[in-house]
Design a protein around this motif. Structure first.
Motif, PDB file in Angstrom:
ATOM      1  N   ILE A  87      14.274   9.794  -0.994  1.00  0.00           N
ATOM      2  CA  ILE A  87      13.624  10.362   0.199  1.00  0.00           C
ATOM      3  C   ILE A  87      14.319   9.858   1.459  1.00  0.00           C
ATOM      4  N   LEU A  88      14.492   8.548   1.547  1.00  0.00           N
ATOM      5  CA  LEU A  88      15.109   7.944   2.732  1.00  0.00           C
ATOM      6  C   LEU A  88      16.528   8.476   2.955  1.00  0.00           C
ATOM      7  N   CYS A  89      17.263   8.604   1.849  1.00  0.00           N
ATOM      8  CA  CYS A  89      18.637   9.093   1.955  1.00  0.00           C
ATOM      9  C   CYS A  89      18.679  10.481   2.569  1.00  0.00           C
ATOM     10  N   ASN A  90      17.892  11.409   2.019  1.00  0.00           N
ATOM     11  CA  ASN A  90      18.035  12.786   2.489  1.00  0.00           C
ATOM     12  C   ASN A  90      17.367  13.037   3.824  1.00  0.00           C
ATOM     13  N   ILE A  91      16.485  12.158   4.230  1.00  0.00           N
ATOM     14  CA  ILE A  91      16.028  12.217   5.626  1.00  0.00           C
ATOM     15  C   ILE A  91      17.239  12.041   6.537  1.00  0.00           C
ATOM     16  N   MET A  92      18.072  11.063   6.224  1.00  0.00           N
ATOM     17  CA  MET A  92      19.226  10.783   7.082  1.00  0.00           C
ATOM     18  C   MET A  92      20.310  11.858   6.963  1.00  0.00           C
ATOM     19  N   VAL A  93      20.552  12.336   5.732  1.00  0.00           N
ATOM     20  CA  VAL A  93      21.569  13.387   5.564  1.00  0.00           C
ATOM     21  C   VAL A  93      21.165  14.636   6.330  1.00  0.00           C
ATOM     22  N   CYS A  94      19.902  15.037   6.190  1.00  0.00           N
ATOM     23  CA  CYS A  94      19.459  16.268   6.862  1.00  0.00           C
ATOM     24  C   CYS A  94      19.306  16.074   8.365  1.00  0.00           C
ATOM     25  N   ILE A  95      19.014  14.868   8.815  1.00  0.00           N
ATOM     26  CA  ILE A  95      19.058  14.591  10.256  1.00  0.00           C
ATOM     27  C   ILE A  95      20.486  14.792  10.757  1.00  0.00           C
ATOM     28  N   ALA A  96      21.458  14.282  10.017  1.00  0.00           N
ATOM     29  CA  ALA A  96      22.860  14.419  10.423  1.00  0.00           C
ATOM     30  C   ALA A  96      23.267  15.880  10.505  1.00  0.00           C
ATOM     31  N   VAL A  97      22.937  16.642   9.462  1.00  0.00           N
ATOM     32  CA  VAL A  97      23.301  18.059   9.436  1.00  0.00           C
ATOM     33  C   VAL A  97      22.560  18.829  10.515  1.00  0.00           C
ATOM     34  N   TRP A  98      21.268  18.531  10.693  1.00  0.00           N
ATOM     35  CA  TRP A  98      20.469  19.239  11.706  1.00  0.00           C
ATOM     36  C   TRP A  98      20.996  18.947  13.107  1.00  0.00           C
ATOM     37  N   MET A  99      21.348  17.695  13.367  1.00  0.00           N
ATOM     38  CA  MET A  99      21.892  17.364  14.683  1.00  0.00           C
ATOM     39  C   MET A  99      23.232  18.046  14.919  1.00  0.00           C
ATOM     40  N   ALA A 100      23.987  18.273  13.843  1.00  0.00           N
ATOM     41  CA  ALA A 100      25.267  18.977  13.997  1.00  0.00           C
ATOM     42  C   ALA A 100      25.057  20.400  14.504  1.00  0.00           C
ATOM     43  N   TYR A 101      23.863  20.984  14.244  1.00  0.00           N
ATOM     44  CA  TYR A 101      23.568  22.319  14.759  1.00  0.00           C
ATOM     45  C   TYR A 101      23.533  22.341  16.286  1.00  0.00           C
ATOM     46  N   ALA A 102      23.343  21.176  16.892  1.00  0.00           N
ATOM     47  CA  ALA A 102      23.281  21.114  18.357  1.00  0.00           C
ATOM     48  C   ALA A 102      24.655  21.197  18.994  1.00  0.00           C
ATOM     49  N   GLY A 103      25.695  20.865  18.216  1.00  0.00           N
ATOM     50  CA  GLY A 103      27.038  20.766  18.768  1.00  0.00           C
ATOM     51  C   GLY A 103      27.686  22.116  19.000  1.00  0.00           C
ATOM     52  N   LYS A 104      28.558  22.161  20.007  1.00  0.00           N
ATOM     53  CA  LYS A 104      29.293  23.386  20.329  1.00  0.00           C
ATOM     54  C   LYS A 104      30.789  23.217  20.134  1.00  0.00           C
ATOM     55  N   SER A 105      31.197  22.061  19.616  1.00  0.00           N
ATOM     56  CA  SER A 105      32.612  21.840  19.341  1.00  0.00           C
ATOM     57  C   SER A 105      32.730  21.048  18.044  1.00  0.00           C
ATOM     58  N   LEU A 106      33.934  21.060  17.481  1.00  0.00           N
ATOM     59  CA  LEU A 106      34.184  20.299  16.261  1.00  0.00           C
ATOM     60  C   LEU A 106      33.918  18.820  16.487  1.00  0.00           C
ATOM     61  N   THR A 107      34.327  18.300  17.641  1.00  0.00           N
ATOM     62  CA  THR A 107      34.123  16.889  17.953  1.00  0.00           C
ATOM     63  C   THR A 107      32.642  16.552  18.004  1.00  0.00           C
ATOM     64  N   ASP A 108      31.859  17.412  18.642  1.00  0.00           N
ATOM     65  CA  ASP A 108      30.404  17.201  18.708  1.00  0.00           C
ATOM     66  C   ASP A 108      29.821  17.056  17.307  1.00  0.00           C
ATOM     67  N   LYS A 109      30.138  18.031  16.456  1.00  0.00           N
ATOM     68  CA  LYS A 109      29.529  18.091  15.135  1.00  0.00           C
ATOM     69  C   LYS A 109      29.947  16.905  14.265  1.00  0.00           C
ATOM     70  N   ALA A 110      31.229  16.555  14.325  1.00  0.00           N
ATOM     71  CA  ALA A 110      31.724  15.456  13.499  1.00  0.00           C
ATOM     72  C   ALA A 110      31.177  14.118  13.978  1.00  0.00           C
ATOM     73  N   PHE A 111      31.229  13.868  15.272  1.00  0.00           N
ATOM     74  CA  PHE A 111      30.833  12.572  15.808  1.00  0.00           C
ATOM     75  C   PHE A 111      29.353  12.287  15.587  1.00  0.00           C
ATOM     76  N   ILE A 112      28.496  13.305  15.767  1.00  0.00           N
ATOM     77  CA  ILE A 112      27.062  13.065  15.710  1.00  0.00           C
ATOM     78  C   ILE A 112      26.589  12.724  14.298  1.00  0.00           C
ATOM     79  N   MET A 113      27.414  13.050  13.281  1.00  0.00           N
ATOM     80  CA  MET A 113      26.990  12.786  11.904  1.00  0.00           C
ATOM     81  C   MET A 113      27.367  11.403  11.394  1.00  0.00           C
ATOM     82  N   ILE A 114      28.254  10.715  12.074  1.00  0.00           N
ATOM     83  CA  ILE A 114      28.800   9.470  11.535  1.00  0.00           C
ATOM     84  C   ILE A 114      27.724   8.400  11.310  1.00  0.00           C
ATOM     85  N   LEU A 115      26.946   8.089  12.322  1.00  0.00           N
ATOM     86  CA  LEU A 115      25.993   6.987  12.186  1.00  0.00           C
ATOM     87  C   LEU A 115      24.804   7.315  11.281  1.00  0.00           C
TER      88      LEU A 115
END
Length: 274
Positions: free
Chosen positions: A161-189
């Motif tokens: 449960i804890l793992c996929n909360i973080m994975v899906c937070i990462a993917v969901w936040m990537a939806y906010a990005g408008k550039s490749l850099t945005d999407k890649a950077f926001i998923m790292i942490l």
């Protein structure tokens, strides 16, 4: 960035696309995603090998950070990863897909991810990577895999449960990005957080534990001599412990963490009320 409401719409539209397209393409895409995640675990293993003199938290931070490249590759390539595909429940909640379409996509992607992970297991084995660092690389795999099969069922489920909360937070936040850099950077942490903390990801385990099983059951006497360990110490690395003690509870936990803790909460907040 896109607003939270816009992000939810992007997620919903993406879920509809995944569930309604020709599932043969989803299957091929899922194989690549499974391979990407497996390769990320190869990278993680390399950073953890010989790191005994490094502070535990620092070595885990490094390992989690480099592992994030796996999910970044999945997003950039549009590869279908089971853990993020659980978000298709958002489209079902909006009545844009059927239960059959959603579950068919889940099964197809899950199987594809598994094949992708096993392909990398085979390539790593035949490449002789397990003997890297005089066998210490393979020993890191053994220790990590064995640790994963000794959680209680409840622990494995909760870690999923804890793992996929973080994975899906990462993917969901990537939806906010408008550039490749945005999407890649926001998923790292977010991805680094789940890996460094030892949370359980079913697709990552489709590589790590089979890799451990293969080493434990098929490694040469030279390997065991190089690492100075008795092979009997890892005799519990087998298919039963992998599937029953880890894969089943972790998969169920991943579904709860992604589909409900992230997907349905965001659907309720940003789609249902409109």
């Amino acid at each position: 960035m896109f607003s939270p409401a816009e992000m939810a719409k992007i997620a919903e539209d993406g879920a509809v696309y995944k569930a309604t397209k020709n599932q043969f393409y989803s299957f091929i895409s899922a194989i690549t995603a499974g391979a990407f995640i497996a390769l990320a675990f190869v990278y993680y293993t390399t950073t953890q090998t010989g790191a005994s003199d490094v502070a535990w938290g620092v070595s885990k931070f490094l390992g989690g950070t480099v592992f994030s490249v796996g999910v970044i590759m999945c997003v950039v390539f549009g590869a279908e990863l089971f853990t993020s595909s659980t978000l298709t429940l958002v489209a079902k909640a909006s009545h844009r897909i059927t239960w059959a379409q959603m579950f068919k996509n889940w099964v197809v992607v899950y199987l594809g991810n598994f094949i992708g992970g096993l392909l990398i297991v085979a390539l790593i084995w035949f490449a002789g990577q397990t003997m890297a660092a005089n066998g210490q690389w393979g020993l890191t795999i053994l220790k990590t895999a064995q640790h994963k099969i000794h959680h209680t069922w409840g622990e494995a489920f909760t870690l999923g449960i804890l793992c996929n909360i973080m994975v899906c937070i990462a993917v969901w936040m990537a939806y906010a990005g408008k550039s490749l850099t945005d999407k890649a950077f926001i998923m790292i942490l977010p991805i680094g957080l789940f890996v460094a903390s030892g949370f359980e990801h079913c697709v990552a385990n489709m590589f790590m534990i089979p890799m451990g099983i293969l080493i434990a059951q098929s490694a040469s006497p030279e390997f065991w001599q190089a690492i100075g360990v008795d092979a009997a110490q890892y005799a519990d690395l087998d298919t039963y412990h992998f599937v029953v003690k880890n894969l089943i509870p972790v998969t169920l936990g991943n579904i709860v963490g992604g589909a409900f803790c992230i997907g349905m909460v965001q659907w309720f907040l940003h789609i249902r009320k409109h």
